[in-house]
Write an enzyme that holds these catalytic residues in place. Structure first.
Site, PDB file in Angstrom:
ATOM      1  N   HIS A 118      74.702 -45.231  75.958  1.00  0.00           N
ATOM      2  CA  HIS A 118      74.202 -45.193  74.431  1.00  0.00           C
ATOM      3  C   HIS A 118      73.541 -46.225  74.420  1.00  0.00           C
ATOM      4  CE1 HIS A 118      73.143 -43.141  70.311  1.00  0.00           C
ATOM      5  NE2 HIS A 118      73.452 -44.783  70.563  1.00  0.00           N
ATOM      6  N   LEU A 126      73.635 -44.761  64.677  1.00  0.00           N
ATOM      7  CA  LEU A 126      73.722 -45.577  63.404  1.00  0.00           C
ATOM      8  C   LEU A 126      72.729 -45.979  63.064  1.00  0.00           C
ATOM      9  CD1 LEU A 126      76.834 -47.458  64.210  1.00  0.00           C
ATOM     10  CD2 LEU A 126      76.666 -45.061  62.197  1.00  0.00           C
ATOM     11  N   GLY A 138      80.083 -46.878  68.888  1.00  0.00           N
ATOM     12  CA  GLY A 138      79.963 -47.800  69.620  1.00  0.00           C
ATOM     13  C   GLY A 138      78.723 -48.719  68.450  1.00  0.00           C
ATOM     14  N   GLN A 167      71.352 -54.088  67.450  1.00  0.00           N
ATOM     15  CA  GLN A 167      71.556 -52.892  65.425  1.00  0.00           C
ATOM     16  C   GLN A 167      71.544 -53.725  64.777  1.00  0.00           C
ATOM     17  OE1 GLN A 167      73.609 -49.654  67.845  1.00  0.00           O
ATOM     18  NE2 GLN A 167      72.717 -48.353  66.166  1.00  0.00           N
TER      19      GLN A 167
END
Ligand code: ZN
Length: 195
Positions: free
Chosen positions: A162, A121, A75, A80
């Site tokens: 998340h 990540l 994901g 991000q």
């Protein structure tokens, strides 16, 4: 805790135990270099709703899907990659196409919860246990602006939650125990020093 997740399987996840093929590893490192990491204020900023469902949005969805694949994640939220709008991509089954959710809203969460290790990540080297509802219902739009409703359970529900957290500036560190947060912060500092 047998299963691992991350934006993750270890959700946005950590690599598997066995060493990666060097080409795969190089692609992963290049992808990770494009993903914002802990300490970047953008990760703590709430993203704004997407207003325009145009070609540039669809290009962004495609780019994010590729980045997620290259990073070996399951994901990725727009936050991000430094884009503060409410867009996430995910794929919990290797063979499935990348799913994109735009302006996602968790409209219902079941009472049953489950704790599982998650990675991210944006937080390399960190795995913490996060307790989340097992079943959720999510309302969103697809990349063409069409309304969609998803009933998700298990890993899919976890990944969506998340990523929606990312869009609200929330990280797994905020969702774990005080002890695990402390340990994670220690590892993050160590990684910083090593870099
Ligand atoms: Zn994450």
């Amino acid at each position: 805790m047998s299963e691992q997740l991350a934006d993750t399987p270890a959700i946005e996840s950590e690599p598997e135990e066995e060493p990666l093929d060097p080409e795969v590893a190089a692609r992963r490192n290049a992808a990770l270099a494009q993903i914002r990491s802990f300490g970047d204020p953008v990760l703590r900023t709430k993203a704004r709703p997407v207003q325009r469902f145009d070609d540039s949005l669809r290009e962004e969805v495609a780019r994010m899907g590729e980045l997620m694949d290259d990073a070996l994640g399951v994901g990725l939220a727009a936050t991000q990659v430094g884009a503060l709008h409410r867009l996430l991509v995910y794929r919990v089954q290797r063979e499935a196409p990348v799913a994109a959710l735009i302006n996602p809203e968790i409209v219902w969460s079941g009472k049953e919860t489950e704790a599982m290790e998650e990675g991210c990540l944006s937080l390399p080297s960190v795995l913490v246990e996060v307790d989340r509802p097992v079943h959720v219902r999510v309302q969103a739009r697809d990349e063409h602006g069409e309304p969609i409703m998803i009933e998700a359970s298990g890993l899919e529900a976890r990944v969506i939650q998340h990523e929606v957290d990312h869009l609200d500036g929330v990280l797994i560190l905020d969702r774990t125990t005080r002890e695990q947060r402390k340990e994670a912060m220690r590892r993050l500092r160590e990684a910083e020093t090593a870099a």
